[in-house]
Design a protein around this motif. Structure first.
Motif, PDB file in Angstrom:
ATOM      1  N   VAL A   1       0.810  -1.221   0.000  1.00 13.85           N
ATOM      2  CA  VAL A   1       0.000   0.000   0.000  1.00 13.85           C
ATOM      3  C   VAL A   1       0.842   1.269   0.000  1.00 13.85           C
TER       4      VAL A   1
ATOM      5  N   THR B   1       1.996  -5.446 -10.823  1.00 16.08           N
ATOM      6  CA  THR B   1       0.968  -6.398 -11.221  1.00 16.08           C
ATOM      7  C   THR B   1       0.671  -6.300 -12.715  1.00 16.08           C
TER       8      THR B   1
ATOM      9  N   TYR C   1     -10.891  -4.869  -4.500  1.00 18.05           N
ATOM     10  CA  TYR C   1      -9.588  -4.977  -3.858  1.00 18.05           C
ATOM     11  C   TYR C   1      -8.983  -3.627  -3.465  1.00 18.05           C
ATOM     12  N   PRO C   2      -9.092  -2.568  -4.292  1.00 21.77           N
ATOM     13  CA  PRO C   2      -8.525  -1.277  -3.881  1.00 21.77           C
ATOM     14  C   PRO C   2      -9.075  -0.764  -2.549  1.00 21.77           C
ATOM     15  N   ALA C   3     -10.306  -1.125  -2.208  1.00 18.14           N
ATOM     16  CA  ALA C   3     -10.877  -0.705  -0.924  1.00 18.14           C
ATOM     17  C   ALA C   3     -10.132  -1.368   0.229  1.00 18.14           C
TER      18      ALA C   3
ATOM     19  N   GLN D   1      -6.936  -2.300   0.107  1.00  9.59           N
ATOM     20  CA  GLN D   1      -5.649  -1.608   0.170  1.00  9.59           C
ATOM     21  C   GLN D   1      -5.773  -0.284   0.923  1.00  9.59           C
ATOM     22  N   MET D   2      -6.819   0.469   0.635  1.00 13.00           N
ATOM     23  CA  MET D   2      -7.017   1.763   1.275  1.00 13.00           C
ATOM     24  C   MET D   2      -7.242   1.589   2.775  1.00 13.00           C
TER      25      MET D   2
END
Length: 209
Positions: free
Chosen positions: A80, A92, A108-110, A112-113
Motif C-alpha cells: 500500500v 501487477t 480490492y482497492p478498498a 488496500q485503502m
C-alpha cells in the motif's frame, strides 16, 4: 390533519444533550485505582470494552487469477505504500484479476485503502494453489521490514510450512506463524496463464489506531 406515515416514536421526554452523556453511567463508579470516574471516562471504558470483546476470528481471502490465455503474469499484492515496487518487485500484470472477501466482497482497492494506518495480525495463513507444480513456479516472496531495513524472502525460507493439511491436499501450504498485514507488507509472485492463487488470512487482531 392526517398523521404522516412512518414509525411512531415514544420517548421519556428527555430531549436534552446532557441526557445523552448519562447513558451507561453509574453514580460513584470507581476505576482500578480507586478514583471516581467521570461520565466521559465511564463511557470511554464501555466503548473500549465493546471493541476489545469483538470477535476477531475473521477469515479474509484474497484471490489472484491470471486471465491471460497463454502468458504468465507477475502480481504484487498489498504494497500500500509502494515500498516493495520501489525496492525491485515487479508490478501487477494487466491480466491479473484480484478479488477479496473483504467487507462482503468490495473491490480490492478498498482493502488496500483500509490497510493504510491499520494493524492486522493473522495467525496461520493458507496458500491454495490451482495445482502442485505452481508451488515452485510461482516464486512467491514476502516483502517486509521496518523503517531502516526492507527486503524480500522466499516463502519457503521465511516460513515454516505444513503441506500435509487436514484435507491431505498437496496444493495447500499453511504457514505456522503470525503475519502482520500493514503498510510494509507485500506479497509478489508469478502466475501461469489461467491459474489462480487463493490466500486465506486468519485475522485474530486488527486495530485502526
Amino acid at each position: 390533519m392526517p398523521t404522516p406515515a412512518g414509525a411512531m416514536c415514544f420517548t421519556n421526554k428527555q430531549h436534552l444533550v446532557s441526557s445523552v452523556k448519562e447513558i451507561g453511567v453509574e453514580a460513584g463508579r470507581k476505576g482500578p485505582d480507586g478514583r471516581e470516574l467521570t461520565a466521559e471516562q465511564q463511557q470511554f471504558l464501555i466503548s473500549q470494552n465493546d471493541i476489545f470483546n469483538m470477535p476477531k476470528g475473521s477469515l479474509l481471502t484474497v484471490s489472484i487469477f491470471n486471465d491471460h490465455a497463454t502468458d504468465p503474469q507477475d502480481f504484487l499484492l498489498f504494497d500500500v505504500a509502494g515500498i516493495a515496487e520501489a525496492s525491485g518487485a515487479s508490478p501487477t500484470g494487466a491480466d491479473i484479476e484480484i478479488t477479496t472477501t473483504f467487507a462482503g466482497g468490495v473491490p480490492y482497492p478498498a482493502l488496500q485503502m483500509w490497510m493504510v494506518g491499520t494493524h492486522i495480525g493473522s495467525i496461520g495463513t493458507m496458500f491454495d494453489f490451482s495445482d502442485v507444480p505452481m508451488i515452485s513456479s510461482t516464486n512467491i516472496k514476502i516483502w517486509n521490514g521496518n523503517i531502516e531495513d526492507y527486503n524480500a524472502k522466499s516463502l519457503k525460507n521465511y516460513f515454516q510450512l505444513a503441506r500435509d493439511t487436514y484435507a491431505n491436499d498437496q496444493k495447500l501450504l499453511v504457514m505456522k506463524t503470525t503475519l502482520y498485514l500493514n503498510s510494509f507488507l507485500a506479497i509478489s509472485g508469478t502466475l501461469p496463464a489461467q491459474k489462480q492463487l487463493d490466500i486465506l488470512f486468519n485475522v485474530t487482531y486488527f486495530s485502526n489506531f
